[in-house]
Design a protein around this motif. Sequence first.
Motif, PDB file in Angstrom:
ATOM      1  N   TYR A 119      33.280  45.756  63.012  1.00 52.60           N
ATOM      2  CA  TYR A 119      32.060  45.295  62.457  1.00 52.60           C
ATOM      3  C   TYR A 119      30.710  46.115  62.925  1.00 52.60           C
ATOM      4  O   TYR A 119      30.807  46.365  64.205  1.00 52.60           O
ATOM      5  CB  TYR A 119      31.839  43.850  62.857  1.00 52.60           C
ATOM      6  N   ALA A 120      29.937  46.746  62.329  1.00 51.64           N
ATOM      7  CA  ALA A 120      28.882  47.508  62.575  1.00 51.64           C
ATOM      8  C   ALA A 120      28.954  48.858  63.131  1.00 51.64           C
ATOM      9  O   ALA A 120      28.148  49.707  63.539  1.00 51.64           O
ATOM     10  CB  ALA A 120      27.927  46.739  63.709  1.00 51.64           C
ATOM     11  N   GLU A 121      30.326  49.188  62.985  1.00 53.10           N
ATOM     12  CA  GLU A 121      30.786  50.646  63.329  1.00 53.10           C
ATOM     13  C   GLU A 121      31.435  51.073  61.915  1.00 53.10           C
ATOM     14  O   GLU A 121      31.306  52.113  61.475  1.00 53.10           O
ATOM     15  CB  GLU A 121      31.521  50.663  64.508  1.00 53.10           C
ATOM     16  N   ALA A 122      32.409  50.317  61.543  1.00 48.71           N
ATOM     17  CA  ALA A 122      33.176  50.760  60.289  1.00 48.71           C
ATOM     18  C   ALA A 122      32.951  49.892  58.978  1.00 48.71           C
ATOM     19  O   ALA A 122      32.112  48.907  59.105  1.00 48.71           O
ATOM     20  CB  ALA A 122      34.641  50.485  60.590  1.00 48.71           C
ATOM     21  N   CYS A 123      33.297  50.756  57.944  1.00 45.96           N
ATOM     22  CA  CYS A 123      32.912  50.105  56.605  1.00 45.96           C
ATOM     23  C   CYS A 123      33.754  49.086  56.379  1.00 45.96           C
ATOM     24  O   CYS A 123      35.026  49.077  56.850  1.00 45.96           O
ATOM     25  CB  CYS A 123      33.086  51.238  55.491  1.00 45.96           C
ATOM     26  N   PHE A 124      33.218  48.176  55.872  1.00 43.29           N
ATOM     27  CA  PHE A 124      33.922  46.949  55.212  1.00 43.29           C
ATOM     28  C   PHE A 124      33.911  46.502  53.722  1.00 43.29           C
ATOM     29  O   PHE A 124      32.802  46.596  53.068  1.00 43.29           O
ATOM     30  CB  PHE A 124      33.866  45.735  56.190  1.00 43.29           C
ATOM     31  N   HIS A 125      34.995  45.464  53.230  1.00 36.58           N
ATOM     32  CA  HIS A 125      34.835  44.731  52.198  1.00 36.58           C
ATOM     33  C   HIS A 125      35.127  43.312  52.829  1.00 36.58           C
ATOM     34  O   HIS A 125      35.891  42.926  53.912  1.00 36.58           O
ATOM     35  CB  HIS A 125      35.953  44.911  51.258  1.00 36.58           C
ATOM     36  N   THR A 126      34.208  42.210  52.481  1.00 33.44           N
ATOM     37  CA  THR A 126      34.361  41.019  52.723  1.00 33.44           C
ATOM     38  C   THR A 126      34.138  40.296  51.375  1.00 33.44           C
ATOM     39  O   THR A 126      33.802  40.560  50.484  1.00 33.44           O
ATOM     40  CB  THR A 126      33.739  40.624  54.098  1.00 33.44           C
ATOM     41  N   ASN A 127      34.327  38.849  51.768  1.00 35.22           N
ATOM     42  CA  ASN A 127      34.310  38.015  50.719  1.00 35.22           C
ATOM     43  C   ASN A 127      35.184  38.341  49.369  1.00 35.22           C
ATOM     44  O   ASN A 127      34.724  38.614  48.271  1.00 35.22           O
ATOM     45  CB  ASN A 127      32.725  37.548  49.984  1.00 35.22           C
ATOM     46  N   ILE A 128      36.310  38.564  49.778  1.00 35.80           N
ATOM     47  CA  ILE A 128      37.416  39.353  48.864  1.00 35.80           C
ATOM     48  C   ILE A 128      37.677  38.146  47.987  1.00 35.80           C
ATOM     49  O   ILE A 128      38.553  37.396  48.586  1.00 35.80           O
ATOM     50  CB  ILE A 128      38.470  39.979  49.707  1.00 35.80           C
ATOM     51  N   ARG A 129      37.664  38.243  46.660  1.00 38.43           N
ATOM     52  CA  ARG A 129      38.108  37.228  45.802  1.00 38.43           C
ATOM     53  C   ARG A 129      38.737  37.949  44.495  1.00 38.43           C
ATOM     54  O   ARG A 129      38.352  39.064  44.006  1.00 38.43           O
ATOM     55  CB  ARG A 129      37.062  36.277  45.278  1.00 38.43           C
ATOM     56  N   ILE A 130      39.721  37.180  43.945  1.00 40.54           N
ATOM     57  CA  ILE A 130      40.306  37.293  42.798  1.00 40.54           C
ATOM     58  C   ILE A 130      40.120  36.168  41.863  1.00 40.54           C
ATOM     59  O   ILE A 130      39.838  34.981  42.125  1.00 40.54           O
ATOM     60  CB  ILE A 130      41.716  38.083  42.603  1.00 40.54           C
ATOM     61  N   LYS A 131      40.402  36.227  40.517  1.00 36.99           N
ATOM     62  CA  LYS A 131      40.431  35.322  39.533  1.00 36.99           C
ATOM     63  C   LYS A 131      41.651  35.668  38.787  1.00 36.99           C
ATOM     64  O   LYS A 131      41.843  36.744  38.048  1.00 36.99           O
ATOM     65  CB  LYS A 131      39.290  35.105  38.640  1.00 36.99           C
ATOM     66  N   ASP A 132      42.550  34.891  38.587  1.00 35.81           N
ATOM     67  CA  ASP A 132      43.822  34.765  37.557  1.00 35.81           C
ATOM     68  C   ASP A 132      43.757  33.940  36.614  1.00 35.81           C
ATOM     69  O   ASP A 132      42.597  33.214  36.258  1.00 35.81           O
ATOM     70  CB  ASP A 132      44.978  34.579  38.857  1.00 35.81           C
ATOM     71  N   TYR A 133      44.962  33.610  36.059  1.00 37.05           N
ATOM     72  CA  TYR A 133      44.715  32.971  34.621  1.00 37.05           C
ATOM     73  C   TYR A 133      44.617  31.511  34.978  1.00 37.05           C
ATOM     74  O   TYR A 133      44.348  30.459  34.037  1.00 37.05           O
ATOM     75  CB  TYR A 133      46.184  32.980  33.972  1.00 37.05           C
ATOM     76  N   SER A 134      44.720  31.091  36.243  1.00 38.78           N
ATOM     77  CA  SER A 134      44.281  29.584  36.574  1.00 38.78           C
ATOM     78  C   SER A 134      42.693  29.440  36.390  1.00 38.78           C
ATOM     79  O   SER A 134      42.154  28.422  36.495  1.00 38.78           O
ATOM     80  CB  SER A 134      44.981  29.185  37.965  1.00 38.78           C
ATOM     81  N   LEU A 135      42.040  30.512  36.319  1.00 43.68           N
ATOM     82  CA  LEU A 135      40.704  30.794  36.089  1.00 43.68           C
ATOM     83  C   LEU A 135      40.080  30.270  37.496  1.00 43.68           C
ATOM     84  O   LEU A 135      38.746  29.920  37.519  1.00 43.68           O
ATOM     85  CB  LEU A 135      40.062  29.975  35.050  1.00 43.68           C
ATOM     86  N   GLN A 136      40.641  30.129  38.626  1.00 43.59           N
ATOM     87  CA  GLN A 136      40.250  29.760  39.685  1.00 43.59           C
ATOM     88  C   GLN A 136      39.864  30.967  40.740  1.00 43.59           C
ATOM     89  O   GLN A 136      40.608  31.886  40.651  1.00 43.59           O
ATOM     90  CB  GLN A 136      41.098  28.844  40.807  1.00 43.59           C
ATOM     91  N   ILE A 137      38.582  30.918  41.297  1.00 41.72           N
ATOM     92  CA  ILE A 137      38.424  32.036  42.363  1.00 41.72           C
ATOM     93  C   ILE A 137      38.786  31.810  43.508  1.00 41.72           C
ATOM     94  O   ILE A 137      38.709  30.899  44.315  1.00 41.72           O
ATOM     95  CB  ILE A 137      36.578  32.035  42.258  1.00 41.72           C
ATOM     96  N   LYS A 138      39.501  32.749  44.089  1.00 34.05           N
ATOM     97  CA  LYS A 138      40.526  32.574  45.310  1.00 34.05           C
ATOM     98  C   LYS A 138      40.527  33.839  46.079  1.00 34.05           C
ATOM     99  O   LYS A 138      40.428  34.856  45.556  1.00 34.05           O
ATOM    100  CB  LYS A 138      41.763  31.940  45.000  1.00 34.05           C
ATOM    101  N   TYR A 139      40.773  33.298  47.316  1.00 32.21           N
ATOM    102  CA  TYR A 139      41.282  34.666  48.196  1.00 32.21           C
ATOM    103  C   TYR A 139      42.651  35.033  47.935  1.00 32.21           C
ATOM    104  O   TYR A 139      43.453  33.944  47.524  1.00 32.21           O
ATOM    105  CB  TYR A 139      41.139  34.301  49.838  1.00 32.21           C
ATOM    106  N   PRO A 140      43.169  36.155  47.619  1.00 30.60           N
ATOM    107  CA  PRO A 140      44.289  36.567  47.203  1.00 30.60           C
ATOM    108  C   PRO A 140      45.351  36.118  48.157  1.00 30.60           C
ATOM    109  O   PRO A 140      45.322  36.341  49.434  1.00 30.60           O
ATOM    110  CB  PRO A 140      44.221  38.231  47.068  1.00 30.60           C
ATOM    111  N   GLN A 141      46.377  35.532  47.569  1.00 31.37           N
ATOM    112  CA  GLN A 141      47.527  35.069  48.619  1.00 31.37           C
ATOM    113  C   GLN A 141      48.515  36.135  49.114  1.00 31.37           C
ATOM    114  O   GLN A 141      48.848  36.166  50.314  1.00 31.37           O
ATOM    115  CB  GLN A 141      48.439  34.073  47.497  1.00 31.37           C
ATOM    116  N   TYR A 142      48.776  37.236  48.229  1.00 27.75           N
ATOM    117  CA  TYR A 142      49.690  38.444  48.746  1.00 27.75           C
ATOM    118  C   TYR A 142      48.908  39.642  48.850  1.00 27.75           C
ATOM    119  O   TYR A 142      48.423  39.931  47.960  1.00 27.75           O
ATOM    120  CB  TYR A 142      50.979  38.388  47.747  1.00 27.75           C
ATOM    121  N   LEU A 143      48.762  40.055  49.887  1.00 28.99           N
ATOM    122  CA  LEU A 143      47.841  41.346  50.161  1.00 28.99           C
ATOM    123  C   LEU A 143      48.564  42.519  50.983  1.00 28.99           C
ATOM    124  O   LEU A 143      49.452  41.964  52.071  1.00 28.99           O
ATOM    125  CB  LEU A 143      46.587  41.131  50.938  1.00 28.99           C
TER     126      LEU A 143
END
Length: 408
Positions: A347-371
């Motif tokens: 943090y504060a030195e390297a670039c990042f993604h956070t609040n990483i989310r997907i939506k699948d056919y359940s139509l629920q917004i979630k953090y991906p289970q398998y990464l």
Amino acid sequence: MRLLLIFAILSCLYNEAYGKVSLDIDMKLKTLNKPALKTIKSEDGDIIDCIDVYKQHAFDHPALRDHKIQMKPSVEFGTKKTTNPNNGTSEQITSQIWSKSGNCPTGTIPVRRVSREDISRASSPSHFGRKTPHVYRFLDQHKANFNLTSAENKPRPKDRSEAILLALGFNYVGAQSDINVWNPPRVQPHDYSSAQIWLLSGLSDKLESIEAGWVVNPGVFGDSRTRLFTYWTKDSYATTGCINLLCSGFVQTSTKYALGAAIEPVSSTSHKQYYITISMFLDPNSGNWWLHCGNNVIGYWPGKLFSYLQHSATAVQWGGEVYSVNVRKKPHTRTSMGSGAFASNRYAEACFHTNIRIKDYSLQIKYPQYLSQYADEYNCYSTRLSRRTYKSEPFFFFGGPGQNLRCP
């Protein structure tokens, strides 16, 4: 006399070739720069034309000649974000530099004007704003039981280097993240460096992709500013798609954001971090893929452009990409990714993604289970998925300097 004759013949051939290229550039400019209802001169040198939303370049695409524009999605992506992910040390970017100089009226969209010099930097007018072909063969073999080995064994593109977090094997209808904004140092004139989200589907040379984030691309824009961008392809970048609005396809509806316009401020080491929130999701009623930047609707990729992506994506990537003819070579390109720091700096030195989310056919917004995470050239650009505490929001750090002692 022979020398004069040879010179005359060569001059004729040169003038004929140059004249054709010049004519091709003129035709390209006429196609891209639609008549403006208002023009805004940005303080950073860009010229923004306010174009009638119904006369934008998107509708020059054969599949969209009778397309009825959709001004807003019928559903929202929704949100499932931590309210203060960075302990108050980061800030969301909600505007662009050009907007300090004016705004586009209702019924128009802001479009960055393309110059003759912009197109002249491309190998040809027809290749302006396009990536080189790139086949993701690991998508051919994906199964629901995805494991890291299948990603690591994918063929590596000869001119691109990626450092990514990957979700693979499900039917995704949306993805989102907060993307830390930097201005990567040493981006070479013919290279580019991006931080982005990809939504992918299809097989081999029929790969379909929609992408968005920020990029530094001197070859397209003529400078080293950090800019908002989108991309799409339906054939592994071979003949379809382009960056932003440089070909017909993406339909813009926003009056607030101009694709290809500069983003400021950018993050700096050990100081406040700035980010943009990118969301892409499928409208189940229209079949269009919508793009949001923060709370603002940018526009959509019409479902008619695609075959596989008409239904869902089978892979999502978050991370960065460097294009150069000198990746996986010695000497390696000096073009950096992200902040230019390795992911281990965090943090504060390297670039990042956070609040990483997907939506699948359940139509629920979630953090991906398998990464899975991997980098094409770990000694040049690296990855690290980590949490500050076991309860805190995960950060995916990525990037690196390019050429260095470990990546000569």
